[in-house]
Design an enzyme around this catalytic site. Sequence first.
Site, PDB file in Angstrom:
ATOM      1  N   TYR A 165      42.653  42.190  26.779  1.00  0.00           N
ATOM      2  CA  TYR A 165      41.791  41.742  27.881  1.00  0.00           C
ATOM      3  C   TYR A 165      42.484  41.927  29.231  1.00  0.00           C
ATOM      4  CZ  TYR A 165      38.995  38.413  30.667  1.00  0.00           C
ATOM      5  OH  TYR A 165      38.228  37.815  31.633  1.00  0.00           O
ATOM      6  N   LYS A 169      41.444  44.687  32.045  1.00  0.00           N
ATOM      7  CA  LYS A 169      40.951  44.196  33.341  1.00  0.00           C
ATOM      8  C   LYS A 169      41.834  44.704  34.494  1.00  0.00           C
ATOM      9  CE  LYS A 169      37.261  41.395  32.729  1.00  0.00           C
ATOM     10  NZ  LYS A 169      36.045  41.321  33.543  1.00  0.00           N
TER      11      LYS A 169
HETATM   12  N1  LIG Z   1      35.147  32.021  32.081  1.00  0.00           N
HETATM   13  C1  LIG Z   1      36.356  32.243  32.596  1.00  0.00           C
HETATM   14  O1  LIG Z   1      37.229  31.344  32.618  1.00  0.00           O
HETATM   15  C2  LIG Z   1      36.702  33.585  33.157  1.00  0.00           C
HETATM   16  C3  LIG Z   1      37.973  33.747  33.709  1.00  0.00           C
HETATM   17  C4  LIG Z   1      38.326  34.968  34.259  1.00  0.00           C
HETATM   18  C5  LIG Z   1      37.386  35.989  34.283  1.00  0.00           C
HETATM   19  N2  LIG Z   1      36.137  35.813  33.739  1.00  0.00           N
HETATM   20  C6  LIG Z   1      35.185  36.933  33.823  1.00  0.00           C
HETATM   21  O2  LIG Z   1      33.934  36.444  34.267  1.00  0.00           O
HETATM   22  C7  LIG Z   1      32.885  37.268  33.740  1.00  0.00           C
HETATM   23  C8  LIG Z   1      31.864  36.409  33.040  1.00  0.00           C
HETATM   24  O3  LIG Z   1      32.509  35.710  31.990  1.00  0.00           O
HETATM   25  P1  LIG Z   1      31.886  34.436  31.292  1.00  0.00           P
HETATM   26  O4  LIG Z   1      32.951  33.409  31.211  1.00  0.00           O
HETATM   27  O5  LIG Z   1      30.586  34.065  31.916  1.00  0.00           O
HETATM   28  O6  LIG Z   1      31.661  35.014  29.812  1.00  0.00           O
HETATM   29  P2  LIG Z   1      30.488  34.814  28.750  1.00  0.00           P
HETATM   30  O7  LIG Z   1      29.865  33.473  28.905  1.00  0.00           O
HETATM   31  O8  LIG Z   1      31.074  35.196  27.442  1.00  0.00           O
HETATM   32  O9  LIG Z   1      29.444  35.923  29.207  1.00  0.00           O
HETATM   33  C9  LIG Z   1      29.744  37.280  29.085  1.00  0.00           C
HETATM   34  C10 LIG Z   1      28.538  38.036  29.603  1.00  0.00           C
HETATM   35  O10 LIG Z   1      28.829  39.442  29.501  1.00  0.00           O
HETATM   36  C11 LIG Z   1      27.693  40.039  28.901  1.00  0.00           C
HETATM   37  N3  LIG Z   1      28.041  41.287  28.253  1.00  0.00           N
HETATM   38  C12 LIG Z   1      28.970  41.519  27.301  1.00  0.00           C
HETATM   39  N4  LIG Z   1      28.940  42.791  26.919  1.00  0.00           N
HETATM   40  C13 LIG Z   1      27.959  43.387  27.648  1.00  0.00           C
HETATM   41  C14 LIG Z   1      27.425  44.685  27.697  1.00  0.00           C
HETATM   42  N5  LIG Z   1      27.880  45.666  26.905  1.00  0.00           N
HETATM   43  N6  LIG Z   1      26.419  44.950  28.553  1.00  0.00           N
HETATM   44  C15 LIG Z   1      25.925  43.966  29.341  1.00  0.00           C
HETATM   45  N7  LIG Z   1      26.371  42.713  29.343  1.00  0.00           N
HETATM   46  C16 LIG Z   1      27.371  42.424  28.491  1.00  0.00           C
HETATM   47  C17 LIG Z   1      27.203  38.999  27.893  1.00  0.00           C
HETATM   48  O11 LIG Z   1      25.909  39.334  27.460  1.00  0.00           O
HETATM   49  P3  LIG Z   1      25.383  39.090  25.935  1.00  0.00           P
HETATM   50  O12 LIG Z   1      24.735  37.739  25.953  1.00  0.00           O
HETATM   51  O13 LIG Z   1      24.429  40.213  25.715  1.00  0.00           O
HETATM   52  O14 LIG Z   1      26.570  39.134  25.018  1.00  0.00           O
HETATM   53  C18 LIG Z   1      27.286  37.764  28.763  1.00  0.00           C
HETATM   54  O15 LIG Z   1      26.182  37.661  29.616  1.00  0.00           O
HETATM   55  C19 LIG Z   1      33.574  38.282  32.833  1.00  0.00           C
HETATM   56  O16 LIG Z   1      33.766  39.483  33.545  1.00  0.00           O
HETATM   57  C20 LIG Z   1      34.900  37.632  32.510  1.00  0.00           C
HETATM   58  O17 LIG Z   1      35.892  38.564  32.188  1.00  0.00           O
HETATM   59  C21 LIG Z   1      35.779  34.624  33.173  1.00  0.00           C
END
Ligand SMILES: NC(=O)c1ccc[n+]([C@@H]2O[C@H](COP(=O)([O-])OP(=O)(O)OC[C@H]3O[C@@H](n4cnc5c(N)ncnc54)[C@H](OP(=O)(O)O)[C@@H]3O)[C@@H](O)[C@H]2O)c1
Length: 265
Positions: A165, A169
């Site tokens: 990851y 990234k």
């Molecule tokens: N949460 C944190 O603490 C955190 C920290 C650092 C960075 N981030 C970043 O923030 C962003 C959102 O993360 P999150 O925490 O909200 O994660 P999440 O709840 O797991 O959501 C991930 C999202 O990505 C979508 N996705 C995955 N593969 C995809 C694809 N091939 N095409 C289109 N959509 C796709 C998923 O859609 P489906 O429902 O279709 O699977 C879901 O809507 C990500 O870029 C993550 O790396 C999060």
Amino acid sequence: MPSYVIVGASRGLGYEWLRQLSKDSSNTVIGIVRSVDKVQAQLDADSISNVHIFVGDMADNASLEKAALEVSKVTQGVDYLIVNGAYLSQKDASLNPSEFTGRAAELREEMINSLDVNVVGVIYSVNAFLPLVRKGTVKKITVISTGMADTEMVVQHDIPGALVYASVKAATNMVVAKYAVELKGEGIVLLALSPGVVNTQEGMISEEEMKGLIVLIQKFQAVYPDFKGPITPAESVVAQKKVIEGITLEQTGSFLSHKGNKVWL
Ligand SMILES: NC(=O)c1ccc[n+]([C@@H]2O[C@H](COP(=O)([O-])OP(=O)(O)OC[C@H]3O[C@@H](n4cnc5c(N)ncnc54)[C@H](OP(=O)(O)O)[C@@H]3O)[C@@H](O)[C@H]2O)c1
């Protein structure tokens, strides 16, 4: 009347973007998702009727081009493109690099899955919507990254895990830098933005993962006494929006936290 396209908007932070943006009826809010039904049911449950949802998979260029065509029927230009979706490897989270010894096929599979969405998929997404961003007024493209991709942070805070990851990234950040250089002359601003540590997986992570998270949080708290643990998606999106609105063309290509600096927590 700003227009927003959120790629990867079905749940977590992506859905929160839709929820918050839809509160201002002057916004044109568009979500790109892999599966419409679930997100539409959530929007209905939340009584949100002013969000447009189109199908688009970050791993499928044709689907994104089709989505962009649909978006062009809703708005002439896109002011803010936010590429939020990501492949989040569960297997990789708790493994250190050397622990992939004997797991060569698994490592390769995770790398390819992650690269497919988090690097190639980001490029597909930006290229699909770029013609509409060019026609927008604000011209801002944000790709959601993570503080885990900051090499100095990893070394300083001693974080060997999440190899796939974090490495992928970091490559995402380079993609953002490349677009920034290419598009600066057109007045298009690029930003790689970390959302903070956000509890989007609340209730969805295993006991073992929770233990790992607690250890990590304790480690961070030793360095950042102000860090009280994960923030809510709502808090993160408010903070992210402020950073996106504040960034200027001079700062294009930056990699910033939700605090607008390099403080990732
Ligand atoms: N949460 C944190 O603490 C955190 C920290 C650092 C960075 N981030 C970043 O923030 C962003 C959102 O993360 P999150 O925490 O909200 O994660 P999440 O709840 O797991 O959501 C991930 C999202 O990505 C979508 N996705 C995955 N593969 C995809 C694809 N091939 N095409 C289109 N959509 C796709 C998923 O859609 P489906 O429902 O279709 O699977 C879901 O809507 C990500 O870029 C993550 O790396 C999060």
